[in-house]
Motif scaffolding. Structure first.
Motif, PDB file in Angstrom:
ATOM      1  N   ARG A  62      72.687  18.193  45.423  1.00 29.21           N
ATOM      2  CA  ARG A  62      71.241  18.070  45.577  1.00 29.21           C
ATOM      3  C   ARG A  62      70.876  16.912  46.489  1.00 29.21           C
ATOM      4  O   ARG A  62      69.914  16.990  47.262  1.00 29.21           O
ATOM      5  N   ALA A  63      71.641  15.838  46.408  1.00 27.05           N
ATOM      6  CA  ALA A  63      71.381  14.702  47.289  1.00 27.05           C
ATOM      7  C   ALA A  63      71.595  15.089  48.746  1.00 27.05           C
ATOM      8  O   ALA A  63      70.798  14.732  49.637  1.00 27.05           O
ATOM      9  N   ALA A  64      72.674  15.826  49.019  1.00 30.58           N
ATOM     10  CA  ALA A  64      72.921  16.272  50.396  1.00 30.58           C
ATOM     11  C   ALA A  64      71.836  17.230  50.859  1.00 30.58           C
ATOM     12  O   ALA A  64      71.390  17.169  52.016  1.00 30.58           O
ATOM     13  N   MET A  65      71.389  18.129  49.996  1.00 34.91           N
ATOM     14  CA  MET A  65      70.322  19.068  50.357  1.00 34.91           C
ATOM     15  C   MET A  65      69.022  18.331  50.650  1.00 34.91           C
ATOM     16  O   MET A  65      68.293  18.677  51.590  1.00 34.91           O
ATOM     17  N   ALA A  66      68.728  17.303  49.848  1.00 43.04           N
ATOM     18  CA  ALA A  66      67.518  16.517  50.086  1.00 43.04           C
ATOM     19  C   ALA A  66      67.591  15.785  51.422  1.00 43.04           C
ATOM     20  O   ALA A  66      66.592  15.689  52.162  1.00 43.04           O
ATOM     21  N   ALA A  67      68.778  15.275  51.741  1.00 47.06           N
ATOM     22  CA  ALA A  67      68.945  14.589  53.025  1.00 47.06           C
ATOM     23  C   ALA A  67      68.756  15.555  54.190  1.00 47.06           C
ATOM     24  O   ALA A  67      68.096  15.223  55.197  1.00 47.06           O
ATOM     25  N   LEU A  68      69.309  16.765  54.077  1.00 43.68           N
ATOM     26  CA  LEU A  68      69.119  17.769  55.134  1.00 43.68           C
ATOM     27  C   LEU A  68      67.664  18.164  55.260  1.00 43.68           C
ATOM     28  O   LEU A  68      67.145  18.343  56.379  1.00 43.68           O
ATOM     29  N   ALA A  69      66.986  18.299  54.143  1.00 43.44           N
ATOM     30  CA  ALA A  69      65.560  18.645  54.188  1.00 43.44           C
ATOM     31  C   ALA A  69      64.757  17.544  54.863  1.00 43.44           C
ATOM     32  O   ALA A  69      63.836  17.817  55.645  1.00 43.44           O
ATOM     33  N   ARG A  70      65.112  16.303  54.562  1.00 37.02           N
ATOM     34  CA  ARG A  70      64.400  15.187  55.200  1.00 37.02           C
ATOM     35  C   ARG A  70      64.676  15.154  56.699  1.00 37.02           C
ATOM     36  O   ARG A  70      63.773  14.859  57.501  1.00 37.02           O
TER      37      ARG A  70
END
Length: 542
Positions: free
Chosen positions: A428-436
């Motif tokens: 989830r942290a990686a997905m949030a970073a990609l979304a940002r």
């Protein structure tokens, strides 16, 4: 000269703590146990000064930060999920243990009134939060068991201290009113929770106002003492005030301070807790010297036997209560039985065996008044203190020392979802970073290539944790461990190169500290923060 003498005592205690802790780590046993044993041994050394433990020092100096820290590192989610067993242990077991110990004490100590017997029961009934967190964190218990034991140890002191004060009033004044006792209990608990919330909210507000890490750390150090003092002034439960304040701050600390503050605060608090724990446990052992002087030598053998009987009572009651408290709710509620099956007997036995008493019990015993309201000496004061000391010693040494062996020998039901939760969080942290990155891609960036580099970096990381559960994955535990070893080697090479530059006068110490800190943070992130540079590597140039 008196101040210099006290300083020498403090230096002596800290030196003994450091030495015994080092030995404990070499022997792979929890250090609180060896500190207590070491204190006992030191109490027999002739010529050493007698150190008397002031209960006010425990309640006003040691307990607030230790309770706050224990609550801070307790998972609120797990605490809520295990509210039923925690309540049954922290309230029900304390009441049952107090009653059982009171019956035994009233029998083996002729002349001890019921009020004094209940005082003793309340003193030794609660397992100690300081002992629990100091010992359990070094053992590999199932996560639910740790959550229950830590939650119990945080709350049961409030129950026991209310019982203690009520029985003490009855013993001193000779009066007892049940309805007043119940009202005092609920008022003290409610007010303590309210004080904890208020201190937590104000501390959160103070942390949001400053951007200086040292000021922020100072706020976290002051908060537990403020909570304790305000609760005492309001005649509320100071224990619950510190527990609630620590739990509240834990929920918000990550979002309101910078990473550097969290790293520095963790270091400061770890050192503070270590020093306070070390001094407390070695002082427990050293109290034998003062207790020997308070009891005639002709009575020591009989009191030792009585202390062992009371210790056995406290241990057996817990061993019986834990499985009964786990079985009865499930027997009465089929839906609970289907939703939460009965734990394995091995888990229940460990939960029942992990009932170490500690500094709260000793401080409560030492805080007994010298005289009653009638001006006569408090009945059986020295005997109550010695028996309480025996219970602390037996539970800490016997149970604490045997816990690692029992855990290794029993087939405990380990939590299988811990690694899954960690993988999910990283995903989830990686997905949030990609979304940002997608959000900022439309903005005017002077270095757009960096966005693409970061996108590739997080895409690779996301793929790593998404694919970790597939049968043909390459990210096995062996591969992950090999990667960490390789990363440790590269980080070590960087660190040694920077040190050589400083030694050669090419860079300043400020630059060394800045770069070394970044490397240390990276080492912590990948899980090699506890590995040292080998002596062979230190003797070679990178």
């Amino acid at each position: 000269m008196n101040n210099l003498y006290q300083l020498k005592i403090i230096i002596l205690l800290l030196t003994a703590v450091l030495a015994l802790t080092t030995v404990a780590r070499k022997l792979a046993i929890p250090y609180p146990i060896l500190l207590v044993v070491g204190g006992l041994i030191l109490s027999f050394v002739p010529g050493l000064p007698t150190i008397r433990l002031d209960p006010d020092l425990i309640f006003l100096v040691f307990l607030p930060p230790l309770l706050w820290a224990a609550a801070y590192f307790t998972s609120w989610r797990d605490f809520r999920a295990n509210a039923r067993p925690i309540t049954l242990l922290a309230v029900g077991l304390v009441l049952v243990t107090t009653a059982a110990v009171a019956c035994v004490a009233h029998t083996v100590l002729p002349g001890l009134g019921w009020a004094g017997a209940i005082v003793l029961g309340a003193i030794v009934s609660p397992p100690d939060a300081v002992s629990a967190t100091a010992i359990l964190k070094q053992l590999h218990l199932p996560r639910r068991g740790i959550s229950i034991l830590e939650g119990e140890s945080l709350v049961n002191d409030a129950t026991a201290l209310v019982l203690y004060r009520t029985a003490l009033v009855a013993a001193v004044s000779g009066t007892f009113e049940l309805n007043v006792t119940l009202m005092d209990f609920f008022l003290a608990a409610t007010m303590g929770i309210a004080v904890g919330f208020v201190v937590g909210i104000v501390s959160r507000w103070a942390l949001s106002l400053t951007e200086d890490s040292f000021s922020e750390i100072a706020v976290t150090l002051l908060a537990p003492y403020i909570a304790w003092v305000l609760a005492e002034q309001a005649h509320a439960s100071a224990v619950l005030a510190c527990v609630v304040g620590g739990l509240y701050i834990r929920q918000h600390f990550s979002a309101i301070v910078a990473p550097i503050t969290r790293i520095q605060a963790r270091a400061v608090w770890d050192l503070l807790v270590f020093i306070l724990n070390g001094i407390i446990f070695i002082l427990i052992g050293l109290q034998l010297d003062t207790l020997r002087d308070a009891i005639p030598s002709s009575e020591l053998a009989l009191l030792t036997v009585n202390g062992l009987l009371v210790s056995a009572t406290a241990i057996v009651v817990r061993l019986i209560w834990v499985p009964v408290a786990a079985w009865v709710p499930r027997f009465l509620s089929p839906s609970l039985r289907a939703r939460d099956p009965m734990p394995p007997w091995s888990n229940l036995f460990i939960l029942g065996w992990a009932g170490m008493r500690g500094i709260v019990s000793l401080a409560a015993a030492l805080a007994l008044p010298l005289t009653t309201a009638a001006g006569i000496p408090f009945p059986f004061r020295a005997e109550i203190i010695l028996i309480a000391f025996m219970v602390i010693l037996v539970t800490l040494v016997l149970q604490g020392l045997s816990l690692p062996l029992l855990i290794r020998s029993l087939d405990l039901n380990e939590d299988s979802n811990i690694e899954h939760e960690e993988r999910h969080a990283r995903e989830r942290a990686a997905m949030a970073a990609l979304a940002r990155l997608d959000d900022v891609a439309a903005e005017d960036w002077s270095v757009p290539d960096h966005i693409e580099q970061l996108r590739v970096h997080y895409a690779h990381r996301l793929q790593r944790y998404v694919d970790i559960e597939t049968p043909d994955t390459k990210c096995t535990k062996v591969a992950a461990e090999a990667f960490r070893r390789l990363r440790h080697e590269t980080l070590t090479a960087e660190r040694l190169a920077v040190i050589d530059l400083r030694d050669d006068g090419v860079i300043s110490d400020d630059i060394l500290h800045r770069l070394e800190h970044e490397l240390d943070v990276e080492a912590l992130r990948i899980g090699v923060g506890e590995l040292r540079v080998s002596s062979e590597r230190r003797s070679k140039k990178p």
